[in-house]
Design a protein around this motif. Sequence first.
Motif, PDB file in Angstrom:
ATOM      1  N   PRO A 188       0.814  -1.231   0.000  1.00 64.90           N
ATOM      2  CA  PRO A 188       0.000   0.000   0.000  1.00 64.90           C
ATOM      3  C   PRO A 188       0.844   1.277   0.000  1.00 64.90           C
ATOM      4  CG  PRO A 188      -0.913  -1.603   1.532  1.00 64.90           C
ATOM      5  CD  PRO A 188       0.421  -2.147   1.101  1.00 64.90           C
ATOM      6  N   ALA A 189       1.880   1.317   0.825  1.00 63.83           N
ATOM      7  CA  ALA A 189       2.714   2.526   0.890  1.00 63.83           C
ATOM      8  C   ALA A 189       3.456   2.752  -0.425  1.00 63.83           C
ATOM      9  CB  ALA A 189       3.711   2.419   2.044  1.00 63.83           C
ATOM     10  N   LEU A 190       3.963   1.683  -1.025  1.00 64.85           N
ATOM     11  CA  LEU A 190       4.695   1.830  -2.282  1.00 64.85           C
ATOM     12  C   LEU A 190       3.770   2.308  -3.395  1.00 64.85           C
ATOM     13  CD1 LEU A 190       6.957  -1.356  -2.142  1.00 64.85           C
ATOM     14  CD2 LEU A 190       7.560   0.992  -1.546  1.00 64.85           C
ATOM     15  N   LYS A 191       2.564   1.757  -3.445  1.00 64.98           N
ATOM     16  CA  LYS A 191       1.613   2.179  -4.479  1.00 64.98           C
ATOM     17  C   LYS A 191       1.207   3.643  -4.283  1.00 64.98           C
ATOM     18  CE  LYS A 191      -2.816   1.083  -6.602  1.00 64.98           C
ATOM     19  NZ  LYS A 191      -4.029   0.223  -6.593  1.00 64.98           N
ATOM     20  N   ASP A 192       0.932   4.024  -3.027  1.00 69.59           N
ATOM     21  CA  ASP A 192       0.505   5.399  -2.754  1.00 69.59           C
ATOM     22  C   ASP A 192       1.588   6.418  -3.100  1.00 69.59           C
ATOM     23  OD1 ASP A 192      -1.893   4.427  -1.843  1.00 69.59           O
ATOM     24  OD2 ASP A 192      -1.404   4.611   0.289  1.00 69.59           O
ATOM     25  N   ASN A 193       2.849   6.046  -2.944  1.00 68.17           N
ATOM     26  CA  ASN A 193       3.956   6.987  -3.167  1.00 68.17           C
ATOM     27  C   ASN A 193       4.568   6.881  -4.554  1.00 68.17           C
ATOM     28  OD1 ASN A 193       4.897   8.441  -0.445  1.00 68.17           O
ATOM     29  ND2 ASN A 193       4.152   6.401   0.085  1.00 68.17           N
ATOM     30  N   PHE A 194       4.126   5.894  -5.334  1.00 71.49           N
ATOM     31  CA  PHE A 194       4.862   5.574  -6.552  1.00 71.49           C
ATOM     32  C   PHE A 194       4.896   6.724  -7.558  1.00 71.49           C
ATOM     33  CE2 PHE A 194       5.188   3.867 -10.864  1.00 71.49           C
ATOM     34  CZ  PHE A 194       6.442   3.282 -10.766  1.00 71.49           C
ATOM     35  N   GLN A 195       3.752   7.208  -7.978  1.00 68.85           N
ATOM     36  CA  GLN A 195       3.714   8.201  -9.060  1.00 68.85           C
ATOM     37  C   GLN A 195       4.442   9.489  -8.682  1.00 68.85           C
ATOM     38  OE1 GLN A 195       2.653   7.768 -12.037  1.00 68.85           O
ATOM     39  NE2 GLN A 195       1.291   6.007 -11.992  1.00 68.85           N
ATOM     40  N   GLN A 196       4.217   9.943  -7.474  1.00 71.16           N
ATOM     41  CA  GLN A 196       4.744  11.251  -7.090  1.00 71.16           C
ATOM     42  C   GLN A 196       6.161  11.194  -6.518  1.00 71.16           C
ATOM     43  OE1 GLN A 196       2.117  13.445  -4.550  1.00 71.16           O
ATOM     44  NE2 GLN A 196       3.531  15.181  -4.293  1.00 71.16           N
ATOM     45  N   ASN A 197       6.498  10.118  -5.801  1.00 69.05           N
ATOM     46  CA  ASN A 197       7.733  10.129  -5.018  1.00 69.05           C
ATOM     47  C   ASN A 197       8.780   9.096  -5.419  1.00 69.05           C
ATOM     48  OD1 ASN A 197       6.768  12.204  -3.286  1.00 69.05           O
ATOM     49  ND2 ASN A 197       5.575  10.691  -2.142  1.00 69.05           N
ATOM     50  N   ILE A 198       8.402   8.073  -6.200  1.00 68.88           N
ATOM     51  CA  ILE A 198       9.357   7.022  -6.544  1.00 68.88           C
ATOM     52  C   ILE A 198       9.721   7.033  -8.020  1.00 68.88           C
ATOM     53  CG2 ILE A 198       9.764   4.518  -6.550  1.00 68.88           C
ATOM     54  CD1 ILE A 198       7.778   4.261  -4.258  1.00 68.88           C
ATOM     55  N   ALA A 199       8.740   7.262  -8.875  1.00 67.56           N
ATOM     56  CA  ALA A 199       8.948   7.107 -10.319  1.00 67.56           C
ATOM     57  C   ALA A 199       9.919   8.128 -10.906  1.00 67.56           C
ATOM     58  CB  ALA A 199       7.611   7.180 -11.052  1.00 67.56           C
ATOM     59  N   SER A 200      10.077   9.266 -10.260  1.00 65.73           N
ATOM     60  CA  SER A 200      10.958  10.303 -10.820  1.00 65.73           C
ATOM     61  C   SER A 200      11.908  10.834  -9.752  1.00 65.73           C
ATOM     62  CB  SER A 200      10.132  11.451 -11.402  1.00 65.73           C
ATOM     63  OG  SER A 200       9.284  12.002 -10.415  1.00 65.73           O
ATOM     64  N   PHE A 201      13.003  11.443 -10.223  1.00 67.26           N
ATOM     65  CA  PHE A 201      14.013  12.005  -9.327  1.00 67.26           C
ATOM     66  C   PHE A 201      13.495  13.323  -8.765  1.00 67.26           C
ATOM     67  CE2 PHE A 201      18.180  14.040  -8.398  1.00 67.26           C
ATOM     68  CZ  PHE A 201      18.731  13.022  -7.629  1.00 67.26           C
ATOM     69  N   PRO A 202      13.717  13.607  -7.482  1.00 64.15           N
ATOM     70  CA  PRO A 202      13.157  14.829  -6.884  1.00 64.15           C
ATOM     71  C   PRO A 202      13.730  16.110  -7.506  1.00 64.15           C
ATOM     72  CG  PRO A 202      14.654  13.707  -5.346  1.00 64.15           C
ATOM     73  CD  PRO A 202      14.424  12.771  -6.485  1.00 64.15           C
ATOM     74  N   THR A 203      12.836  16.953  -7.987  1.00 68.76           N
ATOM     75  CA  THR A 203      13.260  18.193  -8.652  1.00 68.76           C
ATOM     76  C   THR A 203      13.757  19.233  -7.657  1.00 68.76           C
ATOM     77  OG1 THR A 203      10.973  19.004  -8.546  1.00 68.76           O
ATOM     78  CG2 THR A 203      11.643  17.827 -10.540  1.00 68.76           C
ATOM     79  N   THR A 204      13.457  19.047  -6.372  1.00 73.86           N
ATOM     80  CA  THR A 204      13.860  20.035  -5.359  1.00 73.86           C
ATOM     81  C   THR A 204      15.370  20.089  -5.157  1.00 73.86           C
ATOM     82  OG1 THR A 204      13.523  18.335  -3.675  1.00 73.86           O
ATOM     83  CG2 THR A 204      11.697  19.824  -4.089  1.00 73.86           C
ATOM     84  N   LEU A 205      16.117  19.119  -5.732  1.00 70.66           N
ATOM     85  CA  LEU A 205      17.563  19.065  -5.528  1.00 70.66           C
ATOM     86  C   LEU A 205      18.347  19.739  -6.640  1.00 70.66           C
ATOM     87  CD1 LEU A 205      17.887  15.407  -4.183  1.00 70.66           C
ATOM     88  CD2 LEU A 205      17.569  17.519  -2.899  1.00 70.66           C
ATOM     89  N   LYS A 206      17.673  20.333  -7.594  1.00 72.52           N
ATOM     90  CA  LYS A 206      18.385  21.030  -8.673  1.00 72.52           C
ATOM     91  C   LYS A 206      19.231  22.147  -8.093  1.00 72.52           C
ATOM     92  CE  LYS A 206      15.524  20.035 -12.696  1.00 72.52           C
ATOM     93  NZ  LYS A 206      14.685  20.581 -13.788  1.00 72.52           N
ATOM     94  N   GLY A 207      20.449  22.235  -8.587  1.00 75.88           N
ATOM     95  CA  GLY A 207      21.398  23.227  -8.094  1.00 75.88           C
ATOM     96  C   GLY A 207      22.410  22.642  -7.127  1.00 75.88           C
ATOM     97  N   LEU A 208      22.116  21.460  -6.535  1.00 77.25           N
ATOM     98  CA  LEU A 208      23.073  20.787  -5.667  1.00 77.25           C
ATOM     99  C   LEU A 208      24.028  19.945  -6.512  1.00 77.25           C
ATOM    100  CD1 LEU A 208      20.802  19.554  -2.734  1.00 77.25           C
ATOM    101  CD2 LEU A 208      22.202  21.615  -2.826  1.00 77.25           C
ATOM    102  N   GLN A 209      25.237  19.762  -5.999  1.00 74.43           N
ATOM    103  CA  GLN A 209      26.224  18.943  -6.704  1.00 74.43           C
ATOM    104  C   GLN A 209      26.982  18.052  -5.719  1.00 74.43           C
ATOM    105  OE1 GLN A 209      28.835  21.546  -9.007  1.00 74.43           O
ATOM    106  NE2 GLN A 209      27.655  21.091 -10.873  1.00 74.43           N
ATOM    107  N   TYR A 210      27.333  16.866  -6.218  1.00 73.77           N
ATOM    108  CA  TYR A 210      28.296  16.001  -5.541  1.00 73.77           C
ATOM    109  C   TYR A 210      29.516  15.929  -6.456  1.00 73.77           C
ATOM    110  CZ  TYR A 210      30.768  11.784  -4.117  1.00 73.77           C
ATOM    111  OH  TYR A 210      31.750  10.902  -3.742  1.00 73.77           O
TER     112      TYR A 210
END
Length: 580
Positions: A497-519
């Motif tokens: 249930p948790a994986l399905k609920d989070n899949f589209q928004q939180n798992i399927a794509s890389f978080p856009t909030t990290l743009k501008g950070l570098q390793y």
Amino acid sequence: MSKKINTATQKTVIAVDVRNHGESPHASSHTYPDLASDVSSLITKLSIKQAVIIGHSMGGRTAMVLALSEPPKVSRLVVVDISPVSTAGILNNFFPKLMDTMKTVDFKNINNVVNARTVARDKLVASGVVDADSTGFILMNIGVKQDKSIGWLCNIDVLKRHFTDIASFPSEMIGKQYAGPTLFIGGDKSNYIPPDDIIGIKKIFPNAELEYVKDVGHNVHTEGPVEFLRLLKDFFQQRYKDLRVAIPIYLTVIQNVKIITYLYLGTIRVMLLNTLRTSCTFQICPKILSISFPRYVTTSTSYAETVDLAYSSYESTDDETSTRPPVVILHGLLGSKNNWNSMSKAIHKSTGRKVIGIDARNHGDSKHSPQHTYLHMAHDVMKLLKKLEISKVSLLGHSMGGRTAMVLSLLCSDLVSSLIVVDISPVKTSPQIFSMVNLFDAMAAVSIRSGIAMSKARKLADEQLKGVTTDVNLRNFLITNLIQTNTGSYSWRVNIPALKDNFQQNIASFPTTLKGLQYCGPTLFIGGSLSDYIGKNDLPEMQEYFPLAELQFIEGAGHWVHSQKPEKFLDMVCSFLQEK
């Protein structure tokens, strides 16, 4: 079963691969005094004064010999479906034929364990020695050997040569006694412990009791796990109260069971290579450490509620402590650290580095949570590393684990000495990944009645999953998540249930909030040439996050690069780790 024993008794459980089996070294001899001596050396090495010894079949006779030879080391004894008095006819008839058939399996030109087990199963079934439903315990003996070839991990030649030593209880034990608490557990459909044997058993083990589990055969602990565990709990907790001095040691060696026992902080895996006369590979599960850590781990970019993670650690006690950072492996969606067991060992052996495999939240033996984002998963790993007092690691992550590794590197770059990302990109998402929603629904719809054997349960699950995927390898991968609870019912280890609920928004794509950070540390992306999870032209955009990133593809591999082309993958990973 080791895990269940640990939960039931709250005691550390050590599961042992005996000589000529599993990951322990091979030797030219194989007698019960040899096996008992190996276990005794291990107990001494671990500074254990007394232990509860649980042994099944050949492991049961090993346990008996240890108790008779060195009774002070054995606080109590549990022997599963084997007798010191008589030998079942099937033992003399079945196993020699089985080993002869195993020898005929040709593993040439087979490049992965899944295919090798399929070939072996077909050969065994065609021989008429076993039926398809009974091949599971035999096929567990197939794996990647030390020379990197695929084959039988057990030493068939030595086992066959010493079969007369294995098939009967050693005569030199006649006249000895072990007077400690002793429980014999038999299957009522098995003939390995005839009821009349109790008279002869009590001459050797005067305080022995004999119990039978109904409707099960020789593999009592897997065929009737609920009743088996109940008998153990009664034996440990109700009749004998001095558990504070004893640690259960579980020997199940006719079938190569590599049972790892986890409890949030997980398993310490230790390999004794030189110090024992014939060394054993063993696995230790510590209890949860009573150390206080903050509920939240914060960084300058975010905070997240964390969960405790299960982990496995691969290291050798006879090696000098490596000065290089440990390698931390993060698995993909619906996977677990167990999927990386062979590769983790191979990386440890090739590099000398400690390797830590981690179960992500909502996977494996780690805790469940309704939240499942890459930020949460990265903070979970940070918390575990802080708890383990590790200040620098090399991260290796596959698919979902690869994105977790990237997020951790971007959030806390000082913690990461190098980064390896396997078949996942921070800049694109493969269209194939969206089919996962159908898999979640199909897994949630699987229905299996309680109390049936795991082999039958797996078969039923496979039949029900055929409607969503014709890929047998994918179905086998999904079914590794099937577990049987203490009540005998079946469920999924992963939090669907948790994986399905989070899949589209939180798992399927890389978080856009990290743009501008570098390793800015050494970074290697490894893709499968047959996979579309990393685009051939993705590197420039990857380097916006990871300026030193390199991109290499392994020919002939799909998304599961590490299992489809393990040798090429291992060479690529180890070369990068040695250089960086």
